[in-house]
Write an enzyme that holds these catalytic residues in place. Structure first.
Site, PDB file in Angstrom:
ATOM      1  N   GLU A   1      -3.457   7.593  -4.910  1.00  0.00           N
ATOM      2  CA  GLU A   1      -3.567   6.940  -6.336  1.00  0.00           C
ATOM      3  C   GLU A   1      -4.686   7.491  -7.109  1.00  0.00           C
ATOM      4  OE1 GLU A   1      -3.851   2.598  -5.963  1.00  0.00           O
ATOM      5  OE2 GLU A   1      -1.798   2.458  -4.865  1.00  0.00           O
TER       6      GLU A   1
ATOM      7  N   ARG B   1       0.891  -1.126   0.079  1.00  0.00           N
ATOM      8  CA  ARG B   1      -0.093  -0.099   0.049  1.00  0.00           C
ATOM      9  C   ARG B   1       0.722   1.157   0.075  1.00  0.00           C
ATOM     10  NH1 ARG B   1      -3.292  -2.872  -1.453  1.00  0.00           N
ATOM     11  NH2 ARG B   1      -5.209  -3.505  -0.692  1.00  0.00           N
TER      12      ARG B   1
ATOM     13  N   HIS C   1      -0.511   0.209  -9.874  1.00  0.00           N
ATOM     14  CA  HIS C   1      -1.019  -0.945  -9.068  1.00  0.00           C
ATOM     15  C   HIS C   1      -1.585  -1.946  -9.882  1.00  0.00           C
ATOM     16  CE1 HIS C   1      -3.575  -0.988  -5.149  1.00  0.00           C
ATOM     17  NE2 HIS C   1      -3.263  -2.102  -5.481  1.00  0.00           N
TER      18      HIS C   1
END
Length: 325
Positions: A267, A238, A286
């Site tokens: 993000e 994360r 991601h």
């Protein structure tokens, strides 16, 4: 008798026919996630919600959705969901553990190798027309074979990363809230140490812990000062586990050699993010679980969780299974 209604917050890589057979399915058709106001409005009308990490499922949304019977997330993590509020309302929360382990470990290694051998820099070098001859000192990087790998968090993904290190004859140090059993340590040839020792001794440091209050900005200025100036940081966990401002300053100061990040805070990463200006940093969008097989299996599990919740059956993969007690 009216059918159940389900809101699916994004297109999935498999057919929604199992859901459509039992319920009215409302699918958000856009590439970007639904705005919070749309998510809240649709949740108020639904018995089932199939969501992603990009969807904020907070207490206000849950409390405003009296018909909601189940929240099924297509991800292993669930820090975007107020699980405590869902538990108080007796709403089961599903997730998709296990199936993305190998895919995420693969990407961790792809990033590690790309950073070590400066693959992205080499590609840019070639495309910009700078490759004019073979040079003895061009784009030199560290050896991976025989190096020391530091793993922060030795859950499923951390263990899968450690298994891959065996093929490179790496020394593996790991830190975690508690050591794994000795048999597993021997199998993956990993040594349990504290975080400071991982930072001091590892040539490559890879993060595999969940985002919690304890791990938020786990790595900041003080931790980067402990790292080798030749070390490389990899993060496929994360983004908020790393203080990105401190990481940028540490890279600028030469406290570590590079970083490869599949996750960022926030993000998506804005183009104004200073880390993007550094050639020693790789940032991917991601994609840790982005193998076809992994994403399809994640979607299947998310659908199975949702269907179980609509039937008032226990979810196969439930975050807050205490609601069934």
């Amino acid at each position: 008798m009216s059918r159940s209604k389900i809101f699916v917050t994004r297109r999935l890589p498999i057919s929604l026919s199992p859901l459509e057979a039992v319920a009215e399915v409302v699918l958000w058709p856009e590439r970007q996630p639904p705005p919070y106001e749309v998510l809240r409005r649709e949740s108020q009308r639904c018995e089932g919600l199939l969501c992603l990490l990009t969807d904020r499922i907070d207490a206000a949304l849950l409390q405003a959705s009296p018909q909601l019977k189940v929240v099924s997330q297509m991800a292993v993590g669930y820090d975007n969901i107020d699980v405590k509020a869902a538990t108080a309302l007796k709403i089961p929360v599903g997730h998709t553990p296990g199936v993305l382990t190998e895919a995420t470990a693969d990407l961790t290694w792809a990033l590690l190798m790309a950073a070590a051998r400066r693959v992205v820099e080499g590609d840019r070098f070639t495309r910009s027309g700078q490759w004019t001859t073979w040079e003895p000192d061009l784009l030199l990087g560290p050896d991976v074979a025989g190096a020391t790998l530091g793993i922060v968090g030795l859950g499923r993904i951390g263990q899968a990363v450690a298994r891959r290190a065996l093929g490179f004859d790496m020394r593996v140090l790991y830190t975690a809230p508690r050591p794994v059993d000795k048999a597993l340590e021997q199998q993956i040839r990993a040594e349990y140490v504290d975080l400071s020792r991982v930072l001091r001794e590892a040539d490559f440091i890879t993060l595999h812990v969940p985002l919690t209050t304890a791990t938020h900005h786990l790595l900041g200025a003080a931790q980067f000062q402990q790292m080798k100036p030749t070390a490389v940081l990899i993060n496929t966990a994360r983004g908020a586990i790393v203080d990105q401002k401190a990481l940028y300053e540490a890279l600028q100061a030469g406290q570590l050699a590079g970083a490869a990040l599949d996750v960022t805070e926030p993000e998506p990463t804005p183009l104004t993010e200073p880390l993007l200006s550094l050639p020693s940093v790789i940032v991917t969008p991601h994609i840790g679980s982005a193998s076809r097989q992994a994403r399809e299996k994640m979607a299947q599990i998310a659908i199975a969780n949702l269907l179980a919740g609509l039937r008032d059956d226990p979810l196969p993969h439930c975050v807050n299974s205490e609601i069934y007690g």
